[in-house]
Design a protein around this motif. Sequence first.
Motif, PDB file in Angstrom:
ATOM      1  N   TYR A 298       0.846  -1.197   0.000  1.00 20.71           N
ATOM      2  CA  TYR A 298       0.000   0.000   0.000  1.00 20.71           C
ATOM      3  C   TYR A 298       0.878   1.242   0.000  1.00 20.71           C
ATOM      4  N   GLU A 301       0.333   5.187   2.248  1.00 18.05           N
ATOM      5  CA  GLU A 301       0.580   5.445   3.665  1.00 18.05           C
ATOM      6  C   GLU A 301       2.048   5.168   3.976  1.00 18.05           C
ATOM      7  N   THR A 369       2.173  -6.145   5.607  1.00 19.53           N
ATOM      8  CA  THR A 369       1.550  -5.033   6.300  1.00 19.53           C
ATOM      9  C   THR A 369       0.817  -4.139   5.313  1.00 19.53           C
ATOM     10  N   SER A 370      -0.456  -3.868   5.615  1.00 19.39           N
ATOM     11  CA  SER A 370      -1.289  -3.030   4.749  1.00 19.39           C
ATOM     12  C   SER A 370      -2.626  -2.817   5.447  1.00 19.39           C
ATOM     13  N   HIS A 371      -3.523  -2.131   4.774  1.00 14.99           N
ATOM     14  CA  HIS A 371      -4.902  -2.078   5.233  1.00 14.99           C
ATOM     15  C   HIS A 371      -5.575  -3.408   4.894  1.00 14.99           C
ATOM     16  N   ALA A 413      -2.738  -6.219   9.676  1.00 11.38           N
ATOM     17  CA  ALA A 413      -3.831  -5.579   8.935  1.00 11.38           C
ATOM     18  C   ALA A 413      -5.138  -5.785   9.686  1.00 11.38           C
ATOM     19  N   CYS A 414      -6.105  -4.966   9.387  1.00 13.29           N
ATOM     20  CA  CYS A 414      -7.443  -5.165   9.943  1.00 13.29           C
ATOM     21  C   CYS A 414      -8.026  -6.482   9.443  1.00 13.29           C
ATOM     22  N   THR A 439     -10.977  -4.514  13.548  1.00 10.99           N
ATOM     23  CA  THR A 439      -9.900  -3.740  12.952  1.00 10.99           C
ATOM     24  C   THR A 439      -8.685  -3.746  13.870  1.00 10.99           C
ATOM     25  N   TYR A 441      -4.991  -1.314  14.656  1.00 11.53           N
ATOM     26  CA  TYR A 441      -4.849   0.117  14.905  1.00 11.53           C
ATOM     27  C   TYR A 441      -3.430   0.570  14.594  1.00 11.53           C
ATOM     28  N   CYS A 443      -2.542   2.464  11.630  1.00  9.01           N
ATOM     29  CA  CYS A 443      -2.176   2.489  10.220  1.00  9.01           C
ATOM     30  C   CYS A 443      -2.570   3.800   9.562  1.00  9.01           C
ATOM     31  N   THR A 450       2.429   0.494  13.082  1.00  7.28           N
ATOM     32  CA  THR A 450       1.159  -0.051  13.572  1.00  7.28           C
ATOM     33  C   THR A 450       1.364  -0.557  14.995  1.00  7.28           C
TER      34      THR A 450
END
Length: 518
Positions: A298, A301, A369-371, A413-414, A439, A441, A443, A450
């Motif tokens: 991603y 961010e 690591t990402s959303h 990730a969430c 979710t 937290y 990010c 994170t």
Amino acid sequence: MRDQKSPNAWPDTLPSQFGPYDPDEVPDTHRIPVPQGPGEPDAPVSAVTEAVDLPRLPLGQWWWQGLRAAVLLAPRTGAAVPRPLQLIVLVLLCSGVLLGLERLHVAGPAHFNLRGWLLTWWSLPLLAWCAWWALSPARRQDSPAQVTGGLAAWLALTSVAVLPASVVAYALMAWGAHQPARWSSGYGPTVFWVIYAATLLWMLAADVRVLSRFVRSHVRTGLYALLLLAVLGVGMQYASSRSWVPDTSGDDTPAPARLHLSQSLFESQQDLMQQQVDALVPERPGVTDVYALVFAPYARENVFRRESTMVSDLLQERFDAQGRVLHLLNHAETADTHVWATPENLDRAVTALAARMDKENDVLVVYMTSHGAQNHQLAASHWPLEVPPISPEMLREALDTAGIRHRVIAISACYSGGWIDTLATPSTLIMTAADATHTSYGCGALSELTFFGRAVFDEQLRSTHSFEEAFKKAVPLIQQREIEAGKSDGFSNPQIRVGAEITPVLKGLEERLNVAPR
């Protein structure tokens, strides 16, 4: 038509489906004079015309009648029509009250977002058209006595009628922004959403109560209510906007760079992949080596760039993995130093690592690591390059095809708990930043790392070589930090699953690294 059930000469000019004419509703000066029988003189045409044009109410009366509708009482405005200036004042005054309350949703410096404020009006044209459609039967009546307050009266009264419920909802969200700990644990989240849902139902009821005052059709009123529900749902899910945003004018962080695609860039990316694959250090016979794939897809961010870099450095420093890490990263500023994190490069990287390592004895660490989305896919972004999201099935297929046996997988990730069942094997340790329904937290655009990556890797794994121990110690830290940060949708609830066959392998690795720590 004369209303035979009313002692008055004429029925209410607004015969709604909720009740007969109220003689106190319209002042005598606002009533329309008509002949009472064949023996009475006809009223002059000019008198009728004047009566139709006369109904007006002071601004305070419009406000008062709107508040009556807020408590689900019929507004008593008769056929009165608000003057244009009255309508503008009412709409802007109600909007101004909510705009002021919305400022409290940001705990700290904030600035007005004109674009976000304008977007809050997106539903008004749609609702106005539906109200106009519902009012159309009354407009088609030939008699002047059937003239109603129309769309202008509906808008004036509705603006005031929904204000009390909106004030409660906005105040509740402001309370949550300034005292997040009150709503983030125990029954707090449930109570918060129950109250919020009640205010939405109150708002809907007040809006429908106003419309029912003007519309004589149950069907049309019901259809309008259904549309209003749909608008509220769409607004909460997809069309939410913010009139106030945190003020970051004092932040020295530069704006994200933009990726500029060119043929030379595509060619250099292919060369870069080959160079980094060629640079991988081969496995050492008799030694359980750690190889790693760090994947951050991603680009929008910076937190994912920082976190993936931290994990890559940590594995090389603490787990004797120098020269055995491939770091795939989407970021405009790293296109000449890092291979892009795409599904195709994910397959290539896993295949390349498998070719260098002892697939039966070495350990592959995968950190992503990402959303995360509720469908358990990782968001991928590198505009203008199109990158599809990453699914757990993609990673599982790549690992199985490569034949890598011992795997340590961490997904930051969430909703990442949804990856566990797909990736779990007897020779896999997998840990996630959240369970499948919550979710995680940390990010956001202003986050350094994170909460999961910081607690597990940047803190605990600097004092231990045990992934299980690091995870166990990190979980309470994550929970406490989420409470302090005001996470409103419940604890992220990080997950871990350890296969029976990988436990002795990781134990042996831990003992080796403890003897000669790096």
